[in-house]
Design a protein around this motif. Structure first.
Motif, mmCIF file in Angstrom:
data_model
loop_
_atom_site.group_PDB
_atom_site.id
_atom_site.type_symbol
_atom_site.label_atom_id
_atom_site.label_comp_id
_atom_site.label_asym_id
_atom_site.label_seq_id
_atom_site.Cartn_x
_atom_site.Cartn_y
_atom_site.Cartn_z
ATOM 1 N N GLY A 64 -27.095 71.371 -16.364
ATOM 2 C CA GLY A 64 -28.315 71.595 -15.772
ATOM 3 C C GLY A 64 -28.499 73.063 -15.178
ATOM 4 O O GLY A 64 -29.483 73.768 -14.549
ATOM 5 N N SER A 65 -27.193 73.741 -15.158
ATOM 6 C CA SER A 65 -27.052 75.218 -14.766
ATOM 7 C C SER A 65 -28.057 76.297 -15.125
ATOM 8 O O SER A 65 -28.012 76.987 -14.517
ATOM 9 N N LEU A 66 -28.572 76.062 -16.576
ATOM 10 C CA LEU A 66 -29.137 77.223 -16.709
ATOM 11 C C LEU A 66 -30.692 77.042 -16.767
ATOM 12 O O LEU A 66 -31.540 78.079 -17.009
ATOM 13 N N ILE A 67 -31.153 76.143 -16.150
ATOM 14 C CA ILE A 67 -32.595 75.812 -15.973
ATOM 15 C C ILE A 67 -33.275 77.040 -15.288
ATOM 16 O O ILE A 67 -34.354 77.493 -15.755
ATOM 17 N N PHE A 68 -32.999 77.416 -14.048
ATOM 18 C CA PHE A 68 -33.573 78.217 -13.324
ATOM 19 C C PHE A 68 -33.562 79.738 -14.114
ATOM 20 O O PHE A 68 -34.665 80.358 -14.319
ATOM 21 N N PHE A 69 -32.505 80.080 -14.860
ATOM 22 C CA PHE A 69 -32.499 81.110 -15.525
ATOM 23 C C PHE A 69 -33.429 81.273 -16.862
ATOM 24 O O PHE A 69 -34.210 82.152 -16.999
ATOM 25 N N LEU A 70 -33.444 80.078 -17.360
ATOM 26 C CA LEU A 70 -34.331 80.031 -18.740
ATOM 27 C C LEU A 70 -35.896 80.193 -18.081
ATOM 28 O O LEU A 70 -36.760 80.518 -18.681
ATOM 29 N N LYS A 71 -36.091 79.424 -17.235
ATOM 30 C CA LYS A 71 -37.561 79.319 -16.799
ATOM 31 C C LYS A 71 -37.993 80.597 -16.183
ATOM 32 O O LYS A 71 -39.131 81.197 -16.516
ATOM 33 N N ASN A 72 -37.151 81.500 -15.409
ATOM 34 C CA ASN A 72 -37.328 82.680 -14.890
ATOM 35 C C ASN A 72 -37.596 83.736 -16.254
ATOM 36 O O ASN A 72 -38.479 84.677 -16.142
ATOM 37 N N LEU B 288 -25.461 73.086 -28.201
ATOM 38 C CA LEU B 288 -25.982 71.821 -27.792
ATOM 39 C C LEU B 288 -26.341 71.958 -26.169
ATOM 40 O O LEU B 288 -27.387 71.682 -25.687
ATOM 41 N N ILE B 289 -25.470 72.847 -25.338
ATOM 42 C CA ILE B 289 -25.680 72.859 -23.927
ATOM 43 C C ILE B 289 -26.948 73.594 -23.535
ATOM 44 O O ILE B 289 -27.895 73.226 -22.781
ATOM 45 N N VAL B 290 -27.255 74.576 -24.439
ATOM 46 C CA VAL B 290 -28.245 75.323 -24.205
ATOM 47 C C VAL B 290 -29.783 74.906 -24.468
ATOM 48 O O VAL B 290 -30.832 74.741 -23.749
ATOM 49 N N PHE B 291 -29.595 73.848 -25.589
ATOM 50 C CA PHE B 291 -30.722 72.931 -26.064
ATOM 51 C C PHE B 291 -30.978 71.966 -25.054
ATOM 52 O O PHE B 291 -32.218 71.872 -24.445
ATOM 53 N N VAL B 292 -29.958 71.289 -24.429
ATOM 54 C CA VAL B 292 -30.166 70.378 -23.295
ATOM 55 C C VAL B 292 -31.020 71.023 -21.912
ATOM 56 O O VAL B 292 -31.865 70.642 -21.370
ATOM 57 N N ASN B 293 -30.350 72.140 -21.794
ATOM 58 C CA ASN B 293 -30.950 72.922 -20.408
ATOM 59 C C ASN B 293 -32.387 73.418 -20.734
ATOM 60 O O ASN B 293 -33.234 73.209 -20.031
#
Length: 491
Positions: free
Chosen positions: A28-36, A174-179
């Motif tokens: 879940g650590s990439l969520i803020f980065f991807l959203k922004n 896989l990790i980026v897909f989940v995030n």
């Protein structure tokens, strides 16, 4: 505020890396980065989000290099100041951040004006774009795969079996897909999907792990005695070859008592080419006396040039083979792009080395061993080329005495886990200060010596001559990921 959230994303991602905090943070650590990144309207904003994430992630992942560069090396070698070491670390992180700008460039195409994008379009685009940036990290003289997302799940034994098909890059995808799946969910209760997703991943990992075969020792395994000396760098870099030989001789006598076919010492067992002085005669007598084959590391001096070399001697102390390191460490072992970095020559350790030309595969009484040196374990291409040349198991010798923390030692050792799964080969790392250990072909740590202690132990290694799907599709897989990233950016 949004930049602070991107910074938080980078820090949490770095904390998920081996030896730092908790690997499950990566889901879940990439969520803020991807959203922004996706919500930004201006080119500059997207650039800043990409750079802030990459820099903070790499800084948090590789923080253990800061004391190495700013204290350990200056204190022992005195070749540059501590302040220069700090600047060198910051410069390193800046250089390692550059490949991630590919994400920004692709996002500029993807987020062009008046474009309509769907949920799945975003999920797949960012998954391919981020994975493409990690592919870019493997190119050129500054290549270094440290900080790649896939490495965070080194302890997810079930999920990492995917590396035998898609390599560590497939785990990154896989990790980026989940995030991305979580980041771009517009529903009101998207946050509550996180524990559901984590539960599914846990069950999937557990289920796969349960079906992994138990590794039984073969009837005729290769028995390796690994020697972890725990000799400090202060001693190693400030004594002559004769004093190093005394310690080597003592450890070799202890190894004589073990039930093994081969004794392996670490990289830099000696700091100079002992074949050029009288220590070599005593060394050969010692090896012949114990009646075991020996692999160890010390520099090779040849026509005024130096190589970082692994040497193989048989039980009669005959030199059977040697391997000159191919994947040299930038700045420490060679100066990359000299026309740009000419002023950074002071960061070398004792000397710069020439690059070897052939993969290191030693024939040890009929068993083919792929032999690597130090950070070569970060390059999947080297393991791949050794398997191509017949390696039935993989071995790495390394001098990790510069690293004063378990984080650095852990990140280095866990590379062997991925090389083992990608090639379905048992992997052994022998380090002077740790970790020295044996990983089976499924990425499970069979046995390891704790760091910062002196110990001699024996590993029983299974050999394998099969080829994985990843071995066959490695290069085409990279090409397909790059093409897919471009297609999703354009269409």
């Amino acid at each position: 505020m949004i930049y602070l959230l991107t910074l938080l994303s980078g820090v949490l991602t770095g904390l998920a890396m081996p030896g730092n905090l908790f690997s499950f943070l990566i889901w879940g650590s990439l969520i803020f980065f991807l959203k922004n990144l996706d919500n930004s309207k201006r080119t500059l904003d997207r650039f800043l989000h990409t750079f802030i994430f990459a820099f903070s992630m790499l800084f948090t992942t590789l923080w253990w290099q800061l004391p190495v560069l700013s204290k350990n090396i200056p204190d022992i070698l005195g070749s540059y100041s501590s302040f220069m070491g700090v600047l060198g670390f910051i410069g390193e992180i800046l250089l390692l951040s550059l490949p991630y700008l590919l994400i920004w460039l692709l996002t500029e195409i993807f987020n062009r004006k008046f474009r309509e994008t769907s949920f799945w379009n975003k999920v797949l685009f960012y998954s391919f774009a981020y994975t493409s940036a990690e592919i870019l990290k493997d190119f050129g003289d500054l290549a270094f795969s440290g900080g790649s997302l896939g490495y965070a799940i080194w302890d997810h034994v079930g999920l990492i079996q995917l590396a035998s098909i898609f390599g560590y890059l497939g785990l990154t995808f896989l990790i980026v897909f989940v995030n991305s799946f979580l980041a771009f969910d517009k529903s009101k209760y998207w946050f509550y999907k996180l524990p559901i997703v984590l539960s599914v991943l846990f069950i999937l990992n557990f289920s796969i792990e349960r079906f992994i075969p138990i590794e039984n020792i073969e009837k005729d395994p290769l028995k390796i005695t690994a020697v972890q000396t725990n000799e400090s760098q202060e001693i190693k870099y400030n004594i002559n070859s004769w004093k190093s030989y005394v310690d080597f001789s003592d450890k070799l006598r202890q190894a004589e008592k073990t039930n093994s076919d081969l004794v392996i010492f670490s990289e830099s067992t000696f700091m100079e080419d002992i074949t050029k002085n009288e220590v070599y005669d005593a060394f050969k007598i010692n090896v012949k006396d114990i009646g075991k084959d020996v692999i160890l590391g010390f520099p090779k001096s040849e026509a005024g040039e130096y190589y970082n070399t692994a040497w193989y001697f048989d039980e009669q102390a005959n030199l059977v083979d040697s391997y000159n390191k191919i994947g040299l460490t930038p700045f420490a072992e060679f100066l990359p792009y000299e026309f740009i970095f000419d002023n950074f020559a002071s960061f070398k350790l004792l000397r710069f080395y020439e690059r070897g030309s052939e993969p290191g595969v030693f024939d040890v009484n009929g068993d083919k061993l792929g032999v690597q040196i130090c950070f070569e374990t970060y390059f999947s291409e080297i393991s791949n080329s050794q398997v191509k040349n017949g390696a039935e198991a993989l071995i790495s010798i390394t001098n990790d005495g510069w690293f004063g923390t378990k984080t650095g030692l852990t990140q280095h050792f866990t590379q062997g886990i991925f090389r083992a799964v990608e090639n379905r080969r048992d992997f052994v790392q022998v380090s002077n200060t740790g970790f020295t250990g044996h990983v089976d072909k499924y990425g499970r740590v069979v046995k390891a010596i704790a760091p910062f202690q002196e110990e001699i132990t024996t590993f029983e290694i299974n050999k394998n001559d099969g080829k994985t799907i990843y071995f066959h599709i490695k290069e085409i897989l990279k090409l397909l990921i790059l093409i897919a990233a471009l297609i999703f950016a354009i269409l």
